[in-house]
Design a protein around this motif. Structure first.
Motif, PDB file in Angstrom:
ATOM      1  N   THR A   1      69.633  36.320  49.717  1.00  5.28           N
ATOM      2  CA  THR A   1      69.065  37.422  50.495  1.00  5.28           C
ATOM      3  C   THR A   1      67.846  37.983  49.778  1.00  5.28           C
ATOM      4  OG1 THR A   1      71.333  37.945  50.910  1.00  5.28           O
ATOM      5  CG2 THR A   1      69.709  39.510  51.697  1.00  5.28           C
ATOM      6  N   TRP A   2      66.786  38.084  50.477  1.00  4.73           N
ATOM      7  CA  TRP A   2      65.579  38.652  49.875  1.00  4.73           C
ATOM      8  C   TRP A   2      64.663  39.110  50.998  1.00  4.73           C
ATOM      9  CZ3 TRP A   2      63.143  36.256  44.884  1.00  4.73           C
ATOM     10  CH2 TRP A   2      62.165  37.108  44.391  1.00  4.73           C
ATOM     11  N   PHE A   3      64.797  40.357  51.373  1.00  2.00           N
ATOM     12  CA  PHE A   3      63.962  40.897  52.446  1.00  2.00           C
ATOM     13  C   PHE A   3      62.709  41.493  51.846  1.00  2.00           C
ATOM     14  CE2 PHE A   3      68.089  40.766  54.453  1.00  2.00           C
ATOM     15  CZ  PHE A   3      67.779  40.255  55.677  1.00  2.00           C
ATOM     16  N   THR A   4      61.595  41.195  52.450  1.00  2.00           N
ATOM     17  CA  THR A   4      60.344  41.705  51.913  1.00  2.00           C
ATOM     18  C   THR A   4      59.666  42.716  52.831  1.00  2.00           C
ATOM     19  OG1 THR A   4      59.339  39.726  52.815  1.00  2.00           O
ATOM     20  CG2 THR A   4      59.777  39.741  50.466  1.00  2.00           C
ATOM     21  N   SER A   5      60.010  42.694  54.093  1.00  2.00           N
ATOM     22  CA  SER A   5      59.385  43.657  54.991  1.00  2.00           C
ATOM     23  C   SER A   5      60.261  43.819  56.221  1.00  2.00           C
ATOM     24  CB  SER A   5      58.000  43.179  55.417  1.00  2.00           C
ATOM     25  OG  SER A   5      58.110  41.899  55.980  1.00  2.00           O
ATOM     26  N   ALA A   6      60.158  44.959  56.855  1.00  2.00           N
ATOM     27  CA  ALA A   6      60.974  45.205  58.044  1.00  2.00           C
ATOM     28  C   ALA A   6      60.298  46.237  58.911  1.00  2.00           C
ATOM     29  CB  ALA A   6      62.358  45.690  57.660  1.00  2.00           C
ATOM     30  N   THR A   7      60.622  46.198  60.180  1.00  2.00           N
ATOM     31  CA  THR A   7      60.094  47.214  61.079  1.00  2.00           C
ATOM     32  C   THR A   7      61.004  47.349  62.291  1.00  2.00           C
ATOM     33  OG1 THR A   7      58.203  47.898  62.393  1.00  2.00           O
ATOM     34  CG2 THR A   7      58.606  45.560  62.260  1.00  2.00           C
ATOM     35  N   PHE A   8      61.039  48.561  62.830  1.00  2.00           N
ATOM     36  CA  PHE A   8      61.779  48.765  64.078  1.00  2.00           C
ATOM     37  C   PHE A   8      60.934  48.249  65.223  1.00  2.00           C
ATOM     38  CE2 PHE A   8      64.121  51.782  61.505  1.00  2.00           C
ATOM     39  CZ  PHE A   8      65.411  51.551  61.940  1.00  2.00           C
ATOM     40  N   LEU A   9      61.605  47.677  66.199  1.00  4.16           N
ATOM     41  CA  LEU A   9      60.865  47.004  67.263  1.00  4.16           C
ATOM     42  C   LEU A   9      60.310  47.992  68.271  1.00  4.16           C
ATOM     43  CD1 LEU A   9      60.186  44.147  67.728  1.00  4.16           C
ATOM     44  CD2 LEU A   9      62.180  43.893  69.157  1.00  4.16           C
TER      45      LEU A   9
END
Lengths: 421, 353
Positions: free
Chosen positions: A215-223
């Protein structure tokens, strides 16, 4: 004569963008004029100091008193005025957590737009999150004059993760929920009012070879602005995943994009288009409903993309990154509108939506209605003029292939997308 | 061949169609020998054209010489010599070219990864290693690199991961790692990693000539060399220049008379290593007298003149930047500061360094 190929940039509509870089500068880039304005750096705030490297920034662009929050590498959080760069408040993050800021730097910062009910109007609320997972919501009184570390308001702190490093955090449109994710931390959604964890993602199953990608999340955003249940996350292993809280804990859709880690993900206003930037400077837009690539943004972008921002009204996105350029793109044509060289490695870009291209107005109280109209007009103008440019290339294609209409349409789109990529 | 011909024909036909619109254009087209299909005819026309061009050129040169001579006789300033147009001096405008009055550049320099070495706060210490499999020219090249770069240490690669080696070198206080990659017993790439968190530059290496293959080569001494970096103009070039500069100690010993040159030309970085010497030579009286009588610049030639002589020490090679990565070596998850992409090749007059 030497054959040169000047890049034809159509210029952008009136926009004002703020960029933040590794030396701690805040640079304001403005493009004036209704059509074809060339953006220029108009202001630069701050002194060069690598310890003041900007890690995260957030803007509250309300009309009467806009505020800009900036998190620095040395643990300071500064609240500035995005109009003239005046320092309003500066608070230190080091003290209250009691941890070294070296390996516990701030990764997420959000300035709340809505007012917390129990506080006076001259305060602002901040959500910060550090690498080690210390999230806190605090309210600060904004004094008239800049005074160091006034922290009169309430603050709540909680820990988001037990192990691993948080790399991205985001607050949804209604500002009730926040998501966190990072290296070794599955994406989790928190209720900000109760400070409770709502939901955690589950890592995808092993692949057919039995290999598990860590697991390695680098970026996220709400749609979507009003929907906190759907969000998109980009991973280190160049995957873009769509999660739906109401459906399942594993990703609903997941697809690969190129071969370097996804560094920035931003949603469009329509709620189904997302913009993805990666570590080798590729920028593309996807339709998240199907996971199909809509097209790439081509413009000699040679360095990793650190941040993408969507203009709240115009169909323009801005991207910036390690190649020291701030680029404006048209979202419809995916054409480069213009590129500004800003000399430093950029970390963040933010649009100031109150800017209307006219000379700065002193007291904007009674001009507000005019401003909004102006912006609308600009937008209309865009839609009238720009499609002509956009249609040029596809039209020729279409003319030659018009023998079999309708059926080809879908194919054509695919081809164009292929061409673009 | 056939395809070409067809294309020609179609072009001609096009030309005829357009004919009415633009007669001058079509005339011009008819003259071009490449349009003629018969080879004998074509070569004849071509020969005539070439001859005419040659005559014209000669005439021009004569006129120029005559003008210069006349100006000299009249004691006027001769007409200024024209500079030939080269690809470099007609380079496309690049806004990233560093300007000497840019304070942001200097602030950025102070804050970057190499500043501690370049300010002489710490001495560079280089680790040189190879790719997994290497033989013949690779080790030979490395042994010469060791003689060029002071305080460089060769470590056998073994089967270690490069990331492990980076960790090891960080712990041992190395400031840079150089990896020489060989393919088919020929060095073909160079990887320079700045430590502890400096950038990683990946170069293509070509045209390698080792010391023993250079005629009349000299053998370098163990003095710290002087470093010459030329033509690193843009922001990217500047950064690459600093990366290279950080490999060498910043306090050269001038009595060693050793100089290492990295010369950038059209994005190719040429490496040369020389010994130089200033020699006092008796200038020949007769020669200068002749010059004096001619009345050119013979007046201020001294009796003894200093002549600088160069002797190449080798090796000799050319580097081309492929990518510059942020942070240390990480191919899979690295963030690039600069990678070459085909869409950037819009012109042969566009350079990045």
């Amino acid at each position: 004569m030497p054959r040169t190929s000047a890049l034809e940039c159509p210029g952008c509509p009136s926009i004002r963008a703020l960029t933040f870089d590794v030396l701690g500068f805040v640079k304001v880039t403005e493009a004036r004029g209704k059509q074809g304005g060339v953006p220029k750096v108009v202001e630069r705030w701050g002194e060069p100091d690598s310890s003041k490297c900007v890690l995260a920034a957030s803007i509250d662009d309300r009309k009467p008193d806009p505020l800009l929050a900036v998190a620095r590498k040395n643990g300071l959080i500064e609240v500035l005025s995005p109009l003239n760069g005046d320092l309003r408040v500066s608070i230190s993050n080091v003290g209250d957590a009691g941890l070294q800021s070296e390996d516990n730097s701030i990764v997420g910062l959000h300035l709340f737009r809505k007012q917390m009910s129990d506080l006076s109007s001259r305060s602002c609320t901040l959500l910060t999150c550090t690498t080690k997972g210390n999230a806190s919501v605090r309210s600060i009184e904004v004094p008239k004059s800049p005074v160091d570390s006034i922290n009169s308001g309430s603050s709540t702190t909680w820990n988001v993760c037990a192990a691993g490093n948080i790399l991205c955090s985001k607050v949804d449109g209604n500002e009730n929920y926040a998501l966190f994710g990072g290296k070794g931390v599955e994406v989790n959604v928190w209720d900000l009012e109760k400070c409770t964890k709502l939901w955690t993602a589950k890592s995808p199953a092993k692949n057919s070879l039995g290999i598990f990608t860590p697991t390695w999340f680098t970026s996220a955003t709400f749609l979507n602005k009003d929907d906190h249940r759907k969000f998109v996350a980009g991973t280190y292993s160049h995957q873009v995943r769509l999660y739906d809280i109401s459906a399942q804990r594993r990703p609903v859709i997941s697809f690969d994009f190129r071969e370097s880690p996804i560094k920035a993900v931003t949603e469009d206003l329509d709620g189904h288009t997302i913009y993805v930037g990666n570590g080798s400077g590729d920028l593309a837009s996807f339709d998240i409903r199907t996971g199909k690539l809509l097209g790439c943004f081509l413009g000699k972008c040679s360095g990793s993309i650190r941040s993408i921002a969507r203009h709240p009204e115009l169909s323009v996105i801005g991207s910036c990154g390690l190649d020291c350029y701030l680029r404006f793109w048209d979202t419809n044509t995916r054409q480069l509108l213009s590129a500004v060289f800003l000399k430093q490695h950029l970390t963040n870009v933010i649009f100031d939506s109150n800017f209307d291209g006219e000379e700065p107005v002193g007291s904007s109280a009674d001009l507000q209605s005019n401003e909004t109209q102006d912006v609308d007009e600009i937008q209309d103008g865009d839609e009238e003029v720009l499609p002509v440019k956009r249609k040029k290339a596809p039209k020729e294609n279409r003319a030659s292939k018009k023998l079999k209409p309708k059926k080809k349409c879908k194919k054509l789109k695919g081809e164009i997308a292929d061409d673009a990529s | 061949m056939g395809g070409k011909r067809k294309k020609c024909e179609s072009e001609e036909r096009d030309g005829e169609e357009v004919d009415g619109g633009d007669p001058s254009n079509s005339n011009k087209r008819q003259i071009l020998p490449s349009m003629i299909k018969n080879k004998e005819k074509r070569s004849a026309v071509h020969a005539i054209l070439k001859h005419q061009k040659k005559l014209e050129k000669r005439k021009k040169a004569k006129a120029r010489d005559a003008a210069e001579k006349r100006a000299l006789e009249l004691g006027e300033e001769p007409p200024p010599k024209k500079t030939p147009r080269t690809i470099e001096n007609t380079r496309e405008f690049d806004e990233t070219v560093c300007k000497p009055d840019d304070e942001e550049l200097f602030a950025g320099n102070d804050a970057d990864e190499f500043s501690s070495i370049l300010k002489r706060e710490c001495t560079p210490k280089i680790l040189i290693t190879t790719c997994r499999f290497n033989s013949t020219r690779g080790p030979a090249f490395i042994s010469e690199l060791l003689s060029v770069i002071p305080n460089a240490h060769f470590y056998k690669r073994g089967t270690y991961d490069l990331k492990k080696i980076v960790e090891y070198a960080k712990n041992k206080n190395f400031t840079s790692i150089i990896v020489v990659h060989t393919n088919r017993r020929e060095p073909d790439a160079l990887l320079i990693i700045g430590l502890p968190d400096g950038p990683t530059a990946y170069f293509k290496l070509s045209k390698l000539v080792l010391r023993k293959d250079i005629k009349n080569h000299g053998n370098p001494t163990a003095h710290k060399p002087e470093l010459v970096l030329t033509n690193f103009t843009t922001r990217l070039g500047h950064r690459i220049g600093r990366l290279i500069q950080a490999l060498f100690p910043q306090d050269p010993i001038f009595c060693g008379r050793r100089v290492v040159t990295f010369h950038n030309q059209r994005d190719f970085i040429f490496f040369r290593h020389h010994r130089y010497i200033f020699e006092n030579r008796e200038s020949k009286q007769g020669d200068s007298k002749v010059k004096k009588s001619k009345g050119t610049k013979g007046e201020n030639i001294p009796q003894e003149k200093v002549v600088a002589r160069l002797q190449e020490c080798g090796p000799r090679f050319t580097l081309k930047l492929i990518s510059l990565q942020h942070g240390t070596f990480d191919t899979k998850g690295g963030e690039f500061e600069w990678v070459h992409k085909p869409e950037m090749d819009t012109s042969r007059r566009r350079f990045f360094l």
